[in-house]
Every structure is written in structure tokens, then in C-alpha cells.
Motif scaffolding. Structure first.
Motif, PDB file in Angstrom:
ATOM      1  N   PRO A  62       0.771  -1.174   0.025  1.00 49.25           N
ATOM      2  CA  PRO A  62      -0.058   0.039  -0.080  1.00 49.25           C
ATOM      3  C   PRO A  62       0.785   1.356  -0.202  1.00 49.25           C
ATOM      4  O   PRO A  62       0.382   2.227  -0.267  1.00 49.25           O
ATOM      5  N   GLY A  63       2.178   1.231   0.228  1.00 43.86           N
ATOM      6  CA  GLY A  63       3.191   2.348   0.292  1.00 43.86           C
ATOM      7  C   GLY A  63       2.826   2.872   1.641  1.00 43.86           C
ATOM      8  O   GLY A  63       1.989   2.393   2.454  1.00 43.86           O
ATOM      9  N   PRO A  64       3.661   3.872   1.940  1.00 41.27           N
ATOM     10  CA  PRO A  64       4.782   4.439   1.313  1.00 41.27           C
ATOM     11  C   PRO A  64       5.869   3.535   1.233  1.00 41.27           C
ATOM     12  O   PRO A  64       5.805   2.411   1.641  1.00 41.27           O
ATOM     13  N   GLU A  65       6.762   4.105   0.619  1.00 43.62           N
ATOM     14  CA  GLU A  65       8.413   3.528   0.625  1.00 43.62           C
ATOM     15  C   GLU A  65       8.861   3.002   1.850  1.00 43.62           C
ATOM     16  O   GLU A  65       8.715   3.406   2.780  1.00 43.62           O
ATOM     17  N   PRO A  66       8.886   1.469   2.235  1.00 43.58           N
ATOM     18  CA  PRO A  66       9.389   0.997   3.530  1.00 43.58           C
ATOM     19  C   PRO A  66      10.746   1.548   3.587  1.00 43.58           C
ATOM     20  O   PRO A  66      11.515   1.827   2.962  1.00 43.58           O
ATOM     21  N   ALA A  67      10.616   1.533   5.040  1.00 43.94           N
ATOM     22  CA  ALA A  67      12.066   2.004   5.639  1.00 43.94           C
ATOM     23  C   ALA A  67      13.268   0.843   5.558  1.00 43.94           C
ATOM     24  O   ALA A  67      14.335   1.268   5.541  1.00 43.94           O
ATOM     25  N   TYR A  68      12.693  -0.223   5.329  1.00 45.88           N
ATOM     26  CA  TYR A  68      13.720  -1.389   5.353  1.00 45.88           C
ATOM     27  C   TYR A  68      14.986  -1.211   4.376  1.00 45.88           C
ATOM     28  O   TYR A  68      14.546  -0.848   3.274  1.00 45.88           O
ATOM     29  N   PRO A  69      15.968  -1.645   4.612  1.00 50.84           N
ATOM     30  CA  PRO A  69      17.198  -1.377   3.618  1.00 50.84           C
ATOM     31  C   PRO A  69      17.003  -2.477   2.446  1.00 50.84           C
ATOM     32  O   PRO A  69      17.548  -2.122   1.139  1.00 50.84           O
ATOM     33  N   ASN A  70      16.216  -3.413   2.622  1.00 48.38           N
ATOM     34  CA  ASN A  70      16.180  -4.541   1.599  1.00 48.38           C
ATOM     35  C   ASN A  70      14.817  -4.760   0.948  1.00 48.38           C
ATOM     36  O   ASN A  70      14.553  -5.628   0.511  1.00 48.38           O
ATOM     37  N   ALA A 103       8.012  -8.854  -1.482  1.00 50.69           N
ATOM     38  CA  ALA A 103       8.722  -8.557  -0.189  1.00 50.69           C
ATOM     39  C   ALA A 103       7.985  -8.110   0.769  1.00 50.69           C
ATOM     40  O   ALA A 103       6.867  -7.635   0.764  1.00 50.69           O
ATOM     41  N   ASP A 104       8.469  -8.155   1.977  1.00 51.01           N
ATOM     42  CA  ASP A 104       7.963  -7.664   3.028  1.00 51.01           C
ATOM     43  C   ASP A 104       6.295  -8.180   3.056  1.00 51.01           C
ATOM     44  O   ASP A 104       5.440  -7.381   3.407  1.00 51.01           O
ATOM     45  N   TYR A 105       6.181  -9.442   2.910  1.00 51.02           N
ATOM     46  CA  TYR A 105       4.913 -10.169   3.112  1.00 51.02           C
ATOM     47  C   TYR A 105       3.866  -9.794   1.738  1.00 51.02           C
ATOM     48  O   TYR A 105       3.059 -10.246   1.168  1.00 51.02           O
ATOM     49  N   TYR A 106       4.197  -8.717   1.223  1.00 50.70           N
ATOM     50  CA  TYR A 106       3.259  -8.202  -0.099  1.00 50.70           C
ATOM     51  C   TYR A 106       3.809  -9.051  -1.460  1.00 50.70           C
ATOM     52  O   TYR A 106       4.899  -9.093  -1.846  1.00 50.70           O
ATOM     53  N   GLU A 107       2.774  -9.192  -2.345  1.00 49.51           N
ATOM     54  CA  GLU A 107       3.247  -9.998  -3.645  1.00 49.51           C
ATOM     55  C   GLU A 107       3.532  -8.927  -4.450  1.00 49.51           C
ATOM     56  O   GLU A 107       4.424  -9.367  -5.586  1.00 49.51           O
ATOM     57  N   TYR A 108       2.865  -7.923  -4.564  1.00 51.22           N
ATOM     58  CA  TYR A 108       3.081  -6.896  -5.857  1.00 51.22           C
ATOM     59  C   TYR A 108       3.567  -5.513  -5.122  1.00 51.22           C
ATOM     60  O   TYR A 108       3.086  -5.161  -4.274  1.00 51.22           O
ATOM     61  N   GLY A 109       4.288  -4.884  -6.276  1.00 53.32           N
ATOM     62  CA  GLY A 109       4.485  -3.489  -5.918  1.00 53.32           C
ATOM     63  C   GLY A 109       5.584  -3.191  -4.945  1.00 53.32           C
ATOM     64  O   GLY A 109       5.773  -1.905  -4.485  1.00 53.32           O
ATOM     65  N   VAL A 110       6.382  -4.334  -4.464  1.00 54.09           N
ATOM     66  CA  VAL A 110       7.659  -3.815  -3.639  1.00 54.09           C
ATOM     67  C   VAL A 110       8.405  -5.189  -4.047  1.00 54.09           C
ATOM     68  O   VAL A 110       8.199  -6.265  -4.317  1.00 54.09           O
ATOM     69  N   TYR A 111       9.743  -4.814  -3.879  1.00 53.41           N
ATOM     70  CA  TYR A 111      10.738  -5.549  -4.637  1.00 53.41           C
ATOM     71  C   TYR A 111      12.089  -5.790  -3.469  1.00 53.41           C
ATOM     72  O   TYR A 111      12.182  -5.062  -2.514  1.00 53.41           O
ATOM     73  N   ARG A 112      12.342  -7.166  -3.646  1.00 52.19           N
ATOM     74  CA  ARG A 112      13.636  -7.583  -2.859  1.00 52.19           C
ATOM     75  C   ARG A 112      14.949  -7.486  -3.766  1.00 52.19           C
ATOM     76  O   ARG A 112      14.620  -7.490  -4.968  1.00 52.19           O
ATOM     77  N   PRO A 113      16.082  -7.504  -3.184  1.00 53.15           N
ATOM     78  CA  PRO A 113      17.106  -7.141  -4.163  1.00 53.15           C
ATOM     79  C   PRO A 113      17.606  -8.595  -4.747  1.00 53.15           C
ATOM     80  O   PRO A 113      18.309  -8.622  -6.203  1.00 53.15           O
TER      81      PRO A 113
END
Ligand SMILES: [Zn+2]
Length: 441
Positions: free
Chosen positions: A258-266, A302-312
Motif C-alpha cells: 500500500p505504500g509509502p516506501e518501506p524504511a527497510y534497507p532490503n 517482499a515484506d509479505y506483499y506480492e506486488y509493488g514491492v521488490y527485494r534485491p
């Protein structure tokens, strides 16, 4: 540096936890009936999952009132340093507590604790930075050997910390009594992270994190003692607390971030081209061959979400326990975390008293394995580098160039970690530390 110190410290003689936890409450706010979030890995080799579990365990031994305790000397609560590499203020302090070990099995516990720590520190970046950790083993004497839920769901044991499989109806989820755990962990000279080793050969474990406000340390990892795969649970869980890393797995049906950009570095909502253009998150690692296999990029989910968020990376130890490799951005974030709690430079001469031009000034560098360049040590007189002293751990101010006379001068030693595992200037700054003395005559 591990295993260098094996002295037994009686719990009663151990000082109170370091000043760093002064803000923590005396009694955890969460009492009986409270629940906390926990992460577990339902299958060895698989991805993680989260649920909510009770703070307290129904299987923990009741506290024996002092007047009823047997006068026989008990090892219960004894602290054994497994690795003491530096002062607690300059180190990450890991406290390991055993559960399901009887009075006769305390040597087994110490051996299991050493084995587990050796296995964790076979994994990068723990391996290279082992010298920034102190490790304290705290003996907890259980009435019965083994833990509840092993081998069967109905096998109940009375143990010091009440750890148990089948927590929240999940076989591989080992929960523990967090308040009992704290009462033992607090006997160590300092605690940044806790590992509970449950005496069992059955695969299982869990990770509690975000406990700092109630317990004074961020995370508790549980794992079974005689199961090699359970080691990866602790390596993964400590990375949440140390590196502030996100989980790199997703749940089916969890949908869009849902946003915003997560604080996580990965974890990031940016795709590779936008990340590169903005020089954000792991931009400096994009395109690199990664130790986890494949290339660093942006992989959706990433971060439990399927879409709209990426892992390295496609896979990593933050995604599943079928690899023991963290990816490059994860390693850099963990190194940043190591240096948030620890530092590689310790002064051996008091910096709060004025010294003379002929007082030898000594520092100690953490014993790290960070590559050819390693830790860079430099000396300065009134801010100007004394180049002849590069790398020297003992210097004389007079030889550095401090002039005779009444005026006071400043001598500074500065280190920076030059490891190639760090690319961010911000993280490089975190690895740097200085100590300064005032010198006269
Ligand atoms: Zn996790």
C-alpha cells in the motif's frame, strides 16, 4: 577470539545490565495474558510465517520462594563467557540461555551453545565480524530434560523457561516464556540479543523482535539444540534485530504493497531503473553477482506483499532457509547494524585524564576478518595527521609531533572499516570511530 575466556562468573557477582538499557522498565509491561508477534519457519528449507503468541508459557517452572530453596550450591543463573572480545560498551552482546537441561546436563548446554555460535559465525557477515561480539552463556537448571512437545504434542516437561513446540497449534514453532527468559538474560553483564537453546533434536524455533521497550533488548530467537537447520533461524532472526532487514518473502493473497516506501534497507517500491536513477536503497549493488546466486536486481514480492514491492535477489536467507547466504545489500545493512551497537576501536589509556607528551597511548582494534585493507587506523595531532604512525596501536605523543610547552594539544586515533562489503558513504561513516586525549608538557 572465541573460547579464549572460560572463567565462570557467579551470577550474584555480575554487575547490572549496561547503562544502555537504563530506559527499560523494571518489570515488562506485558504480563500474563499478553500476546506478541513471532516469526517461525514451518518447514526446514522453507519460507517464514508470522503469528501472535502468548508472552508467558504454561510450562515454565514456578519460581521457588527463597526460603524454600535447597542450601546446596546450584549452577542456576551462572554466567559463562563463551567469547569476550572487548568491553560491553564496544561490543554486541549475545546472551544464550538453555532450556530443558537438568543440573546434570549443564555441560551439554555449554557445548551446545558453543556449537550453535560456531555455526552462526560460519555465515557471512557474522563470520567476518565475530570479533565485534561478546557471547555470554547463562545456565538455567530445568527440573526435567527436554522440552514440551517433543517428541509428541502431549509430551509435557517442566523446564526453566517453559519453551514448547506446538505453540499456536504449529508443530515447529517453539515459544518461550519471555519474562522467565529475561530473568536469566539479565544475569549477563550486558545483552543486546538473546538466543534460547531448547534441548531437543527436533527441528524448530522462532523469532521475537521489537521487544526493546519492554525487555531492554530487541530480539529473542529460539532454536532446538541438536538440529543443524535450526541454526539458520537464529541467523535470520538476529538479522532483523541487527540489520533492520525486512523479510524477503510474500504471502499468497496479500496483494499490493500500500505504500509509502518501506524504511527497510532490503525492500523498495522502486524498480531497478528508478532505483539507479535516484541512487536509492541498493542502487550501488545493482547488477552485481550475489553470493545467494544470480544477480542483484529488483524482484517483485517482499515484506509479505506480492506486488509493488521488490527485494534485491531471487533468494536469500531473509527469504527462505534453503540457503545460508545473505545477499549483498543485506550484508551491508547488517554491517551498519554491527557498528550501531559496537565499534572496532577501544582506548587502553583513559581519555578523561590529561596525559603527558611521554605517556604511551595505546588502542586495541577488534579482531575482524574484513579483507586485505581491513580496519584503517590513523593518528592526528590537533587535527593534522601524523602519517608516520599509520596502523600503530601504541604511540608517544612527543614522537607524533606534540610540541613541548604549556599549551594543551589534542591527540586523536581514528579507525574506519575499509571492507568492500560496504559501498554506502553513510554506512562507511558508521564504521568509523575516534578517541581523543588531551596532552600537555
Ligand atoms: Zn524474518
Amino acid at each position: 577470539m572465541r573460547r579464549t575466556v572460560m572463567a565462570v562468573v557467579l551470577a550474584l557477582s555480575v554487575a547490572l545490565p549496561a547503562a544502555g538499557v537504563a530506559g527499560a522498565v523494571d518489570a515488562p509491561a506485558s504480563g500474563s495474558g499478553s500476546y506478541v508477534g513471532v516469526e517461525y519457519f514451518p518447514e526446514p528449507d522453507g519460507e517464514g510465517a508470522r503469528t501472535s503468541v502468548p508472552v508467558n508459557s504454561p510450562h515454565a517452572q514456578p519460581e521457588t520462594p527463597a526460603r524454600h530453596r535447597t542450601p546446596v550450591a546450584s549452577e542456576d543463573g551462572e554466567v559463562v563467557p563463551l567469547a569476550e572480545t572487548g568491553p560491553t560498551a564496544d561490543r554486541l552482546d549475545v546472551t544464550i540461555v538453555g532450556d530443558g537441561y537438568t543440573a546434570a546436563e549443564q555441560e551439554d548446554f555449554l557445548q551446545d551453545a558453543r556449537t550453535k555460535w560456531d555455526e552462526v559465525t560460519d555465515i557471512e557477515p557474522y563470520r567476518s565480524y565475530e570479533g565485534l561480539f561478546n557471547v555470554w552463556a547463562v545456565k538455567a537448571v530445568s527440573e526435567e530434560s527436554g522440552v514440551t512437545g517433543d517428541p509428541g504434542r502431549d509430551d509435557v516437561r517442566n523446564t526453566a523457561l517453559g519453551s514448547y513446540f506446538w505453540c499456536s497449534a504449529t508443530e515447529r514453532l517453539i515459544c518461550v516464556d519471555l519474562d522467565k527468559t529475561k530473568s536469566y538474560a539479565d544475569k549477563a553483564p550486558a545483552t543486546d540479543l538473546v538466543i534460547v537453546i531448547s534441548h531437543s533434536a527436533k527441528y524448530g524455533g522462532a523469532g521475537y523482535s521489537g521487544l526493546a521497550a519492554d525487555y531492554g533488548y530487541d530480539g529473542v530467537s529460539t532454536l532446538s539444540s541438536d538440529n543443524a537447520q535450526s541454526t539458520l533461524i537464529a541467523a535470520h532472526e538476529m538479522a532483523h534485530s541487527i540489520g533492520l532487514l525486512a523479510d524477503e518473502y510474500q504471502y499468497a493473497g496479500y496483494g499490493d504493497h500500500p505504500g509509502p516506501e518501506p524504511a527497510y534497507p532490503n525492500a523498495s517500491m522502486l524498480t531497478a531503473d528508478r532505483m539507479a536513477a535516484q541512487r536509492a536503497k541498493w542502487a550501488s549493488w545493482l547488477g552485481e553477482a550475489d553470493p545467494s546466486g544470480g544477480t542483484v536486481g529488483t524482484f517483485e514480492g517482499a515484506d509479505y506483499y506480492e506486488y509493488g514491492v521488490y527485494r534485491p535477489t531471487r533468494n536469500s536467507l531473509m527469504r527462505a532457509l534453503n540457503t545460508d547466504e545473505f545477499n549483498l545489500p543485506g550484508r551491508e545493512a547488517m554491517i551498519a547494524g554491527f557498528y550501531r551497537s559496537a565499534n572496532a576501536l577501544t582506548p587502553l589509556v583513559d581519555t578523561t585524564v590529561t596525559v603527558s607528551r611521554f605517556t604511551p597511548l595505546s588502542v586495541e582494534l577488534a579482531d575482524l576478518d574484513t579483507g586485505l585493507a581491513g580496519i584503517r587506523l590513523r593518528w592526528y595531532v590537533d587535527g593534522r595527521e601524523a602519517r608516520q604512525a599509520r596502523g600503530m596501536t601504541t604511540v608517544l605523543p612527543a614522537t607524533l609531533g606534540v610540541p613541548a610547552g604549556r599549551r594543551a594539544h589534542r591527540v586523536t586515533a581514528t579507525v574506519v572499516d575499509t571492507t568492500s562489503a560496504v559501498r554506502s558513504p553513510v554506512v562507511r561513516d558508521l564504521t568509523s570511530n575516534s578517541v581523543t586525549w588531551t596532552v600537555t608538557r
